[in-house]
Design an enzyme around this catalytic site. Structure first.
Site, PDB file in Angstrom:
ATOM      1  N   GLU A 363     -20.435 -14.091   9.995  1.00  0.00           N
ATOM      2  CA  GLU A 363     -21.081 -13.016   9.199  1.00  0.00           C
ATOM      3  C   GLU A 363     -21.098 -13.354   7.701  1.00  0.00           C
ATOM      4  OE1 GLU A 363     -20.979  -9.058  10.458  1.00  0.00           O
ATOM      5  OE2 GLU A 363     -20.483  -9.553  12.526  1.00  0.00           O
ATOM      6  N   GLY A 364     -21.284 -14.636   7.434  1.00  0.00           N
ATOM      7  CA  GLY A 364     -21.321 -15.121   6.054  1.00  0.00           C
ATOM      8  C   GLY A 364     -19.991 -15.728   5.675  1.00  0.00           C
TER       9      GLY A 364
END
Ligand code: CAA
Length: 379
Positions: A363-364
Site C-alpha cells: 500500500e505504498g
C-alpha cells in the site's frame, strides 16, 4: 480535545480482542508454517461484521467509524496479521471504493455480499513493472463499445486466490496517460482470467498473494467504476484509507510483540532476578511503549480526520510511515528480549518480526509515503 473512546468503540475493541485470542491464536503458528489461508477465521470475521465494518447498513455493512476500524485492526494484528490484512483490504480498498464511487447496481451486485463477508475482494493495481510507479500501467482495457477487452498481468495481489470480486486498474487510452486509466470490476471465473500460484513469502504467510493474468477478458461496460479515465484517482483515493488500515496493522504487530516481551521480561530470570529488573531491558520497554503510543495516536488521528470529513491523505501516510518503522524496531527488540527463545516459532515474536516487514512495503512503500507527505508540506 477528547482522547477517550466511546462505549461502542470500547465494546468493538473488546470483541476484536476476544476474537483474536479465541479464534486467531490457536493454529496461527501452523498456518504461518504451512502458508494456510485463514479461511474459517475470515468467514467468522465476516459473520461478526468486520469485513464490511465501515459500510452503511443499507449495503449490508456494520456502519462503524474509522476509529473503530483502527481499534479492530490493532487487536487482530497483535495475533494474526495474515487474517487482519484480509479485513483491511476488503474494507478499505474494495468496499470503500465501491460504496463511494460505485453505481447503485454495482453496490447491489458486488458491495452487499462483500460487506456481509459472504465474498471477499481484491484490489489489483501492482504489476511486474508498476509498483511504486503506479501510473505506468501495462495492463490494457481497450474500449470495445459495450465492453472492455482486458489484457495483462497483476502482481502481489492480496486475496488473489480466495477473492470473488477484483477491482482491476488498467490503461484504456495511453495517450491520456494517468487520465486514460480505468478501474473495472472483474469476477472470478470470467473467461480468460487465470490465477497464478501462491507466493512463498517471508511474512504474512497465511495471506493469499498471487499474480493474476488476463487474456482477452470481456468486462461489461457497466463494470467500470465512475467516469471514463477516473481509475488512477480512484486507486489513489482508496489507498489513502487503505494506508490507515495498514498503519493500524503495523501498530498491532508492534503492540503484540511488545506485550509478549513485557510479559516474558517479568518471567525470565537472569543474574538472580527477573530481566525486567535490568535497566538494559527497562529502557527497551520504555522506548517500545513510547513509540507504540505515538504510532497509535497517529493512526487514530488519521481515522478521526476521515470520520470528520477532513482531508486525511497526509495523515494516513504519516501514520503508515511511522507505525511500520515502529513495527520493525519493536519486533526486532522483542526478539532480542526473548533471547534464544525469540528465535523459535513457539514464542510468536519471530513471526511478528517477519510480518512487520511488509508494512513498510505494501500500500505504498515508506519512500512513497515520504513523497506524499513532502508534497503536502511543500504545497
Ligand atoms: N487522491 C486523488 N488524486 C490523486 C491523489 C490522491 N491521493 N494522488 C495523486 N492524485 C492525482 C494527481 O492529482 C494527478 O492528477 P492531475 O494530473 O489531474 O492533477 C494524478 O493523480 C497523478 O498524480 P501524480 O502526478 O502525483 O503521479 P505520480 O506518478 O507522481 O505518482 C504516487 C504519485 C504518490 C507516487 C503514486 O504513484 C503512488 O501512490 N504510488 C504507490 C502505489 C501504491 O501505493 N501501491 C500499492 C499497491 S496496492 C496494495 O499493496 C494492496 C494490497 O494488496 C495490500
Amino acid at each position: 480535545m477528547h482522547f477517550e473512546l466511546t462505549e461502542e468503540q470500547l465494546m468493538i475493541r473488546q470483541a476484536a480482542r476476544d476474537f483474536a485470542q479465541t479464534e486467531l491464536k490457536p493454529g496461527v503458528i501452523e498456518r504461518d508454517e504451512h502458508q494456510k489461508f485463514p479461511a474459517e477465521q475470515v468467514k467468522k470475521l465476516g459473520e461478526l461484521g468486520f469485513l464490511g465494518m465501515m459500510v452503511s447498513p443499507q449495503y449490508g455493512g456494520s456502519g462503524m467509524d474509522a476509529v473503530s476500524y483502527v481499534l479492530v485492526m490493532e487487536e487482530l494484528s497483535k495475533i494474526d496479521a495474515s487474517a487482519s490484512v484480509v479485513v483491511s483490504v476488503n474494507n478499505s480498498l474494495v468496499c470503500y471504493g465501491l460504496e463511494k464511487y460505485g453505481t447503485e447496481a454495482q453496490k447491489e451486485k458486488y458491495l452487499v455480499p462483500l460487506a456481509k463477508g459472504e465474498k471477499i475482494g481484491a484490489f489489483c493495481l501492482s504489476e511486474p513493472e508498476a509498483g511504486s510507479d503506479a501510473t505506468s500501467q501495462k495492463t490494457t482495457a481497450i474500449d470495445m463499445g459495450d465492453h472492455y477487452l482486458l489484457n495483462g498481468t497483476k502482481n502481489w495481489i492480496t486475496n488473489g486466490g480466495n477473492a470473488s470480486t477484483y477491482l482491476v486498474i488498467a490503461q484504456t487510452d495511453a495517450a491520456k496517460k494517468h487520465n486514460g486509466i480505468n478501474a473495472l470490476i472483474v469476477e472470478k471465473g470470467m473467461e480468460g482470467f487465470t490465477i497464478g500460484p501462491k507466493e512463498n513469502k517471508l511474512g504474512i504467510r497465511g495471506s493469499d498473494t498471487h499474480s493474476l493474468m488476463f487474456t482477452d477478458v470481456k468486462v461489461p461496460k457497466e463494470n467500470r467504476i465512475a467516469e471514463d479515465g477516473f481509475g488512477f484517482k480512484f486507486a489513489m483515493q482508496t489507498l489513502e484509507g487503505g494506508r490507515i488500515g495498514i498503519a493500524a496493522q503495523a501498530l498491532g504487530i508492534a503492540s503484540g510483540a511488545y506485550e509478549l516481551a513485557l510479559q516474558y521480561s517479568k518471567e525470565r530470570k537472569a543474574f538472580g532476578k527477573a530481566i525486567s529488573d535490568l535497566q538494559a531491558i527497562q529502557f527497551k520497554l520504555a522506548d517500545m511503549a513510547t513509540e507504540i503510543e505515538a504510532a497509535r495516536l497517529l493512526c487514530l488521528k488519521a481515522a478521526w480526520q476521515k470520520d470528520h470529513g477532513l482531508p486525511y491523505g497526509q495523515a494516513s501516510s504519516m501514520a503508515k510511515l511511522y507505525a511500520s518503522d515502529v513495527a520493525m524496531r519493536t519486533t526486532v527488540e522483542a526478539v532480542q528480549i526473548h533471547g534464544g527463545y525469540g528465535f523459535v516459532k513457539e514464542y510468536h515474536v519471530e513471526r511478528l518480526m517477519r510480518d512487520a516487514k511488509i508494512t513498510q512495503i505494501y500500500e505504498g512503500t515508506s519512500e512513497i509515503q515520504k513523497i506524499v507527505i513532502s508534497r503536502e508540506v511543500l504545497k
